[in-house]
Scaffold this motif. Structure first.
Motif, PDB file in Angstrom:
ATOM      1  N   UNK A   1       0.900  -1.170  -0.738  1.00 20.06           N
ATOM      2  CA  UNK A   1      -0.039  -0.241   0.209  1.00 20.06           C
ATOM      3  C   UNK A   1       0.439   1.389   0.247  1.00 20.06           C
ATOM      4  N   UNK A   2       1.946   1.151   0.560  1.00 20.47           N
ATOM      5  CA  UNK A   2       2.849   1.950  -0.028  1.00 20.47           C
ATOM      6  C   UNK A   2       4.463   2.743  -0.218  1.00 20.47           C
ATOM      7  N   UNK A   3       3.846   1.660  -1.321  1.00 20.14           N
ATOM      8  CA  UNK A   3       4.469   1.567  -2.742  1.00 20.14           C
ATOM      9  C   UNK A   3       6.131   0.626  -2.763  1.00 20.14           C
ATOM     10  N   UNK A   4       6.155   0.034  -1.764  1.00 23.15           N
ATOM     11  CA  UNK A   4       7.803  -0.502  -1.011  1.00 23.15           C
ATOM     12  C   UNK A   4       7.231  -2.101  -1.504  1.00 23.15           C
ATOM     13  N   UNK A   5       7.303  -1.994  -3.339  1.00 19.51           N
ATOM     14  CA  UNK A   5       7.021  -3.618  -4.425  1.00 19.51           C
ATOM     15  C   UNK A   5       8.380  -4.186  -3.340  1.00 19.51           C
ATOM     16  N   UNK A   6       9.423  -3.503  -3.736  1.00 18.70           N
ATOM     17  CA  UNK A   6      10.536  -5.074  -3.064  1.00 18.70           C
ATOM     18  C   UNK A   6      10.499  -5.702  -1.632  1.00 18.70           C
ATOM     19  N   UNK A   7      10.156  -4.888  -0.616  1.00 17.61           N
ATOM     20  CA  UNK A   7      10.232  -5.252   0.395  1.00 17.61           C
ATOM     21  C   UNK A   7       8.859  -6.160   0.548  1.00 17.61           C
ATOM     22  N   UNK A   8       7.711  -5.599  -0.144  1.00 13.37           N
ATOM     23  CA  UNK A   8       7.144  -6.337   0.439  1.00 13.37           C
ATOM     24  C   UNK A   8       6.979  -7.685  -0.460  1.00 13.37           C
ATOM     25  N   UNK A   9       7.967  -7.521  -1.452  1.00 12.05           N
ATOM     26  CA  UNK A   9       8.106  -9.178  -2.002  1.00 12.05           C
ATOM     27  C   UNK A   9       9.629  -9.845  -1.172  1.00 12.05           C
ATOM     28  N   UNK A  10      10.200  -9.096  -1.273  1.00 12.45           N
ATOM     29  CA  UNK A  10      11.826  -9.424  -0.634  1.00 12.45           C
ATOM     30  C   UNK A  10      11.067 -10.522   1.092  1.00 12.45           C
ATOM     31  N   UNK A  11      10.073  -9.602   1.715  1.00 18.18           N
ATOM     32  CA  UNK A  11       8.998  -9.865   2.820  1.00 18.18           C
ATOM     33  C   UNK A  11       8.515 -11.598   2.574  1.00 18.18           C
ATOM     34  N   UNK A  12       7.242 -12.026   1.375  1.00 22.40           N
ATOM     35  CA  UNK A  12       7.024 -13.117   1.063  1.00 22.40           C
ATOM     36  C   UNK A  12       8.134 -13.798   0.888  1.00 22.40           C
ATOM     37  N   UNK A  13       9.322 -13.821   0.036  1.00 23.24           N
ATOM     38  CA  UNK A  13      10.894 -14.681  -0.080  1.00 23.24           C
ATOM     39  C   UNK A  13      10.688 -14.854   1.203  1.00 23.24           C
ATOM     40  N   UNK A  14      11.316 -14.058   2.327  1.00 27.34           N
ATOM     41  CA  UNK A  14      11.532 -15.034   3.110  1.00 27.34           C
ATOM     42  C   UNK A  14      10.864 -15.476   4.470  1.00 27.34           C
ATOM     43  N   UNK A  15       9.337 -15.427   4.071  1.00 29.27           N
ATOM     44  CA  UNK A  15       8.287 -16.071   4.572  1.00 29.27           C
ATOM     45  C   UNK A  15       8.224 -17.952   4.095  1.00 29.27           C
ATOM     46  N   UNK A  16       8.214 -17.654   2.849  1.00 28.99           N
ATOM     47  CA  UNK A  16       8.730 -18.848   1.580  1.00 28.99           C
ATOM     48  C   UNK A  16      10.161 -20.238   2.110  1.00 28.99           C
ATOM     49  N   UNK A  17      10.957 -19.210   2.566  1.00 29.23           N
ATOM     50  CA  UNK A  17      12.465 -19.276   3.080  1.00 29.23           C
ATOM     51  C   UNK A  17      12.182 -20.351   4.285  1.00 29.23           C
ATOM     52  N   UNK A  18      11.472 -19.486   4.659  1.00 32.71           N
ATOM     53  CA  UNK A  18      11.715 -19.963   6.556  1.00 32.71           C
ATOM     54  C   UNK A  18      11.158 -21.537   6.851  1.00 32.71           C
ATOM     55  N   UNK A  19      11.830 -22.010   7.433  1.00 32.48           N
ATOM     56  CA  UNK A  19      10.744 -23.322   8.376  1.00 32.48           C
ATOM     57  C   UNK A  19       9.968 -23.298   9.169  1.00 32.48           C
ATOM     58  N   UNK A  20      10.078 -22.700   9.735  1.00 35.31           N
ATOM     59  CA  UNK A  20       8.784 -22.239  10.797  1.00 35.31           C
ATOM     60  C   UNK A  20       8.238 -21.102  10.475  1.00 35.31           C
ATOM     61  N   UNK A  21       7.417 -20.270   9.607  1.00 34.30           N
ATOM     62  CA  UNK A  21       6.507 -20.089   8.709  1.00 34.30           C
ATOM     63  C   UNK A  21       6.220 -20.745   7.457  1.00 34.30           C
ATOM     64  N   UNK A  22       6.560 -20.287   6.037  1.00 31.61           N
ATOM     65  CA  UNK A  22       6.576 -21.069   4.726  1.00 31.61           C
ATOM     66  C   UNK A  22       5.425 -20.701   4.568  1.00 31.61           C
ATOM     67  N   UNK A  23       4.565 -19.637   4.633  1.00 32.95           N
ATOM     68  CA  UNK A  23       2.949 -19.860   4.472  1.00 32.95           C
ATOM     69  C   UNK A  23       2.995 -19.275   2.994  1.00 32.95           C
TER      70      UNK A  23
END
Length: 309
Positions: free
Chosen positions: A255-277
């Protein structure tokens, strides 16, 4: 050493290259209405003249510990190990105490010998904006404390925490592997032992800066993954909370136009064994988890929750 020379409370301040701020913090401690304290400043390898600046302050209650530690948590633990008082409180190097902080804090522990942890209220300053972060006075048992920490419905910060020295040692102090959300992680371990007292007294000021770790937008998902990895029961007991916390961060970035950070956050989630949603799991978690958190907030607001003014 006479009993009058033994401090009643220990203040611990970790610092790194914040000479002017740490001097301001120290001055706020030396100006306290309660005088029987020790203030341990643990310098984590500063190169900006911090040692020289503090050496100019001639007060035996100020104890300077200089070395190269492994981050702020290791520095805090070094202070905990050196503490002589039965009660230990913290002050980040960029924050300041109000004059009656130590007197009010110690009174709570003297009134309740079984009290292990106190969480105070504070004034948050960012630029010209000032926000009163007030936790309504109440004692939370360990179940309620855990739920409040998981749902993030009370105000917490490093300089708001005071604990019995023996209790801090019993839980192992701060986790040196945690570089963000360290205060929440510490309190989650305390919640396994017992509850905590919330104080509505505003007794310190928090100065927020863009350079502070907690103020950075990037790295949140990785830090939250680290927290869940340390406390996996959160995902088991509150299955909709982790995906909600991740989804709301990603949505806020979009929403604040930080698309790179949003995508990085999603990738960090996917690569995490504790998360991976997955995306569907994040969307469901956002809807259901948001509703659960709102219900928690309404309950805490009505009984003993937080309010900003």
């Amino acid at each position: 050493m006479s009993s009058e020379d033994v401090p009643l409370i220990t203040v611990i301040t970790p610092t790194h290259n914040r000479r002017s701020q740490v001097v301001r913090a120290v001055e706020s401690v030396l100006a306290q209405t309660l005088t029987r304290f020790e203030h341990i400043v643990v310098d984590d390898g500063s190169t900006d003249g911090t040692a020289a600046a503090l050496a100019e302050i001639r007060d035996p209650r100020l104890i300077y510990v200089g070395a190269k530690w492994r981050g702020a948590n290791a520095a805090r633990n070094a202070g905990i190990e050196r503490a002589r008082a039965p009660v230990v409180t913290f002050l980040d190097s960029d924050d300041v105490y109000l004059p009656d902080r130590l007197e009010r804090t110690l009174a709570h522990f003297e009134e309740n010998p079984s009290l292990e942890v106190l969480i105070s209220s504070f004034l948050s300053l960012k630029g010209s904006r000032s926000t009163k972060c007030i936790n309504r006075g109440a004692f939370l048992d360990k179940s309620k404390l855990q739920r409040a920490l998981v749902s993030q419905t009370i105000f917490i910060a490093g300089s708001a925490i005071t604990a019995r020295h023996e209790s801090l040692l019993a839980i192992g102090g701060y986790d040196s592997d945690i570089t963000r959300m360290q205060d929440r992680e510490l309190l989650l371990r305390f919640a396994r032992r017992g509850g905590a007292l919330l104080s509505e007294d505003i007794d310190w000021k928090k100065y927020n800066s863009e350079s502070s770790i907690s103020g950075r937008r990037d790295g949140y998902v990785a830090a939250y993954a680290n927290l869940i990895d340390k406390h996996p029961y959160i995902a088991d007991r509150y299955p909709d909370v982790p995906p909600y916390m991740i989804a709301r961060q990603i949505i806020a970035d979009i929403l604040k136009g930080r698309l790179h950070q949003a995508f990085s956050g999603y990738l960090a989630n996917r690569s995490s064994k504790a998360l991976g949603y997955s995306l569907p799991q994040l969307l469901r978690g956002y809807v259901v988890g948001r509703r659960w958190r709102r219900d928690c907030y309404d309950e805490f607001r009505a009984k003993y929750g937080a309010r900003a003014a």
